[in-house]
Design a protein around this motif. Structure first.
Motif, PDB file in Angstrom:
ATOM      1  N   SER A 171       0.905  -1.329   0.081  1.00 30.41           N
ATOM      2  CA  SER A 171       0.051  -0.061  -0.009  1.00 30.41           C
ATOM      3  C   SER A 171       0.938   1.153   0.144  1.00 30.41           C
ATOM      4  CB  SER A 171      -0.798   0.077   1.009  1.00 30.41           C
ATOM      5  OG  SER A 171      -1.687  -0.991   1.044  1.00 30.41           O
ATOM      6  N   PHE A 197      -6.125   3.478   3.230  1.00 31.65           N
ATOM      7  CA  PHE A 197      -6.771   2.110   2.869  1.00 31.65           C
ATOM      8  C   PHE A 197      -7.184   1.472   4.637  1.00 31.65           C
ATOM      9  CE2 PHE A 197      -4.239   1.477  -1.135  1.00 31.65           C
ATOM     10  CZ  PHE A 197      -4.905   2.293  -1.891  1.00 31.65           C
ATOM     11  N   THR A 198      -6.510   1.664   5.327  1.00 30.90           N
ATOM     12  CA  THR A 198      -6.872   0.618   6.540  1.00 30.90           C
ATOM     13  C   THR A 198      -7.927   1.589   7.180  1.00 30.90           C
ATOM     14  OG1 THR A 198      -4.565   0.122   7.009  1.00 30.90           O
ATOM     15  CG2 THR A 198      -5.884   0.111   8.990  1.00 30.90           C
ATOM     16  N   ILE A 209     -11.241   0.618   5.470  1.00 29.18           N
ATOM     17  CA  ILE A 209     -11.584  -0.794   5.758  1.00 29.18           C
ATOM     18  C   ILE A 209     -12.275  -0.938   7.083  1.00 29.18           C
ATOM     19  CG2 ILE A 209     -10.871  -3.136   6.221  1.00 29.18           C
ATOM     20  CD1 ILE A 209      -8.919  -2.652   4.198  1.00 29.18           C
ATOM     21  N   LEU A 240     -15.514   0.827   6.947  1.00 25.98           N
ATOM     22  CA  LEU A 240     -16.645   0.259   6.271  1.00 25.98           C
ATOM     23  C   LEU A 240     -17.095  -0.804   7.126  1.00 25.98           C
ATOM     24  CD1 LEU A 240     -17.718  -0.088   3.551  1.00 25.98           C
ATOM     25  CD2 LEU A 240     -16.084  -1.631   3.023  1.00 25.98           C
ATOM     26  N   PHE A 241     -15.994  -1.622   8.056  1.00 27.72           N
ATOM     27  CA  PHE A 241     -16.349  -2.593   8.786  1.00 27.72           C
ATOM     28  C   PHE A 241     -17.487  -2.100   9.995  1.00 27.72           C
ATOM     29  CE2 PHE A 241     -16.286  -4.428  12.942  1.00 27.72           C
ATOM     30  CZ  PHE A 241     -16.569  -5.696  12.685  1.00 27.72           C
TER      31      PHE A 241
END
Length: 651
Positions: free
Chosen positions: A9, A16-17, A20, A23-24
């Motif tokens: 990445s 990105f982390t 995620i 999103l969770f």
């Protein structure tokens, strides 16, 4: 595996982390809310739609949230001083993003319990009044406040520690790759945010699938719902944007036709609905008092088939003119105020009480009666600046603001101000003094005890249920206070010279699995006072019919732009209608309970409302009814934009 992902990445690893993790959180929250509302989700056969469309909304939301820091990271994150400063800013952005996402989802269940939708513009509008709102939260929602504080603290502290790990030991790309990566990340971010290659980006209408508004809201996340509402508020909602277009002349013609007034009786092209109405009562003009009841839907009124909470209103129904099919125009107090003081029809925008162009020279019955020599006043136990009431009232005919600062040593003060007993004591004193001065008066008296967190004094009522601070007990207390006022008013010198109406601003909570929950718009309305004979009126009526009716009953001939019916006259049954604004949906119901409903960017839907089951049953309706409904749905926005609803002082 994480090390491999971090290495691949590169500088985008923190972005990105965060994507995620958020999103969770959003998916977890949506699943939890759907399980909580599983009966309604199952009825709407919406499990797959909610989860899949919800994922689409979440990806779009997070792209909007993270596209800018991703671009700036690509451009300015280096190993120098500028890069180190940016890493601190990036960490703050990550923490703020995590907190906002978590907090909005945490606030959602309480908001759904109150409004049956995710946080929307109401969430923002309440934030404008921190004193009143914090008082309400502190009185009735201490546990929720504590949980919110603890979770927020954990999120901020944990997010800051996490962000330190995310930005450490990043691998930096060579300089010549940065422009390529920047173009790539912007392209991915824009595509993800738009979530479509069509002309219009993703919006709530694209993922709406059910006639149950809450089900459509479950596909959203609360951060998206709130920010979308803020975006709409910045460019006030326009009915034409939602319900289709129609030629202005046709709108005016149909709206005029819907009033039942002959076309040649309208007086002006610049104010197309301006007409002169002759009062039914011909003697010396009377005083007028509107007793506006907070959140008192028909389901809390025994005399309308609801819970046995209102013996005093029930008694008034046996004495005065009782409207059994009265419907509110909306779900907020300012919408009710708009209807009963101006006669203006509802729109998907905010009430005219809060809109910029209507703060002065807008027609109200207060402005009209002020010109007729009346003392005009607003009596309220709270702060009149709330919901912009004070500014609107003072700019449009109200002269005297009798709000909380004017109360001397009230016996009981709750989160929203003085109790209803104190309010009615103040009202009785005001009316007695005005009677002594032989000054005709118009007074809008607005209650507040029947509002969350339902504060009221002990020892007044036998509680209907427990705990003490419930909506039912507050409604019962408010009725008790009204009954005490009626006793004093009947024994007063002003009784025989005054027309009173007790009417709700709206129901306590409009919710359900229908496009517009019509049963939650039904409210009590009783006109009483000196010389008012008992009458049970089963005709369909709207809140906007009250102003012309009341002016007729107090003996005031008037020239006004109101489109409501004077119910003292014989109204053709084909002209009777109720109009209801439920967030962005608009319903038009005729006297036979046929209903046209408009939704944003969708075709009109036809129904028949079953009063016994309170259900909307699909029904094909004639085109002329749909056109009449559409014209009236568009009229408010057209009238507001073109200054068709001005006070006569400007003519």
């Amino acid at each position: 595996m994480l090390d491999s992902f971090k290495r691949r990445s590169g500088i985008f690893y923190p972005i990105f982390t965060t994507f995620i993790i958020c999103l969770f959180i959003l998916t977890f929250s949506r699943v939890g809310l759907s399980l909580w509302q599983h009966d309604r989700v199952s009825d709407a056969t919406g499990w797959s739609t909610i989860l899949l469309s919800g994922l689409r909304i979440d990806i779009s939301s997070l792209c909007y949230l993270l596209i800018l820091p991703a671009l700036l990271t690509c451009i300015i994150l280096t190993k120098g001083t500028v890069g180190r400063i940016w890493l601190i800013i990036l960490r703050l952005w990550i923490v703020a993003s995590l907190w906002f996402v978590v907090y909005m989802e945490l606030a959602t269940p309480s908001f759904i319990m109150e409004y049956d939708v995710r946080p929307n513009r109401l969430f923002v509008e309440y934030l404008v009044y921190p004193k009143e709102v914090f008082g309400m939260l502190w009185s009735g929602y201490k546990l929720e406040l504590f949980i919110g504080f603890v979770v927020s603290l954990i999120t901020v502290v944990g997010g800051w520690k996490l962000s330190k790990h995310l930005v450490s030991n990043l691998s930096y790309p060579r300089w010549y790759w940065r422009p390529v990566l920047a173009v790539f990340i912007v392209a991915i971010g824009v595509i993800g945010a738009r979530s479509t290659f069509g002309h219009r980006p993703l919006n709530p209408a694209m993922v709406a699938f059910s006639s149950d508004p809450l089900m459509n809201d479950l596909t959203l996340n609360s951060s998206y719902s709130l920010l979308f509402a803020v975006k709409q508020m910045s460019s006030e909602d326009d009915a034409f944007k939602y319900y289709g277009s129609m030629d202005s002349k046709k709108i005016i013609g149909l709206v005029r036709q819907s009033t039942g007034i002959p076309n040649d009786k309208f007086l002006s092209d610049s104010m197309p609905t301006l007409t002169t109405r002759e009062a039914t009562y011909k003697d010396k003009p009377k005083n007028l008092v509107i007793l506006l009841q907070e959140s008192l839907g028909a389901r809390y009124v025994g005399g309308l088939g609801g819970l046995p909470l209102t013996p005093n209103i029930d008694a008034l129904m046996q004495e005065g003119w009782n409207f059994t099919r009265m419907y509110a125009t909306g779900t907020r107090s300012v919408r009710g105020i708009e209807a009963v003081t101006t006669g203006f029809s509802p729109t998907p925008a905010r009430s005219v009480v809060k809109l910029g162009k209507s703060q002065t020279n807008f027609f109200t019955i207060a402005g009209l009666l002020k010109q007729k020599g009346y003392q005009t006043q607003f009596i309220y136990g709270g702060e009149s600046h709330f919901d912009n009431m004070k500014t609107f009232f003072l700019g449009n005919g109200f002269v005297d603001m009798q709000d909380f600062p004017t109360f001397n040593n009230p016996n009981f003060v709750g989160s929203w101000g003085a109790s209803d007993e104190d309010l009615y004591t103040k009202a009785h004193q005001q009316f007695t003094e005005l009677k002594k001065k032989k000054k005709p008066f118009f007074s809008l008296v607005f209650t507040s005890s029947n509002h969350s967190p339902f504060d009221y004094p002990d020892g007044r009522i036998t509680p209907y249920n427990s705990p003490k601070q419930t909506r039912e007990n507050a409604a019962k207390y408010s009725d008790y206070a009204l009954g005490e006022f009626i006793k004093n008013a009947k024994a007063s010198d002003y009784w025989n010279d005054t027309i009173f109406v007790v009417v709700a601003d709206h129901d306590s909570r409009a919710y359900g699995n229908q496009l517009v929950p019509i049963d939650h718009f039904r409210i009590p309305a009783v006109i009483f006072g000196g010389g008012v004979e008992h009458k049970k009126d089963n005709r369909l009526t709207s809140q906007i019919d009250l102003p012309p009716t009341l002016l007729s009953m107090i003996g005031i001939d008037n020239t006004s732009p109101m489109i409501g019916h004077d119910m003292t006259k014989n109204i053709d049954e084909s002209k009777l209608r109720a109009m209801m604004q439920f967030y962005k949906n608009y319903a038009w119901m005729d006297n036979n309970n046929n209903v046209v409903i408009f939704q944003p960017e969708k075709e009109a839907a036809g129904f028949r409302y079953d009063e016994k089951t309170t259900q909307l049953l699909n029904k094909e309706l004639p085109e002329n009814m749909i056109e009449m409904a559409r014209a009236n749905a568009l009229w408010g926005s057209l009238a507001y934009k073109n200054d068709y609803y001005q006070s006569q002082t400007t003519q």
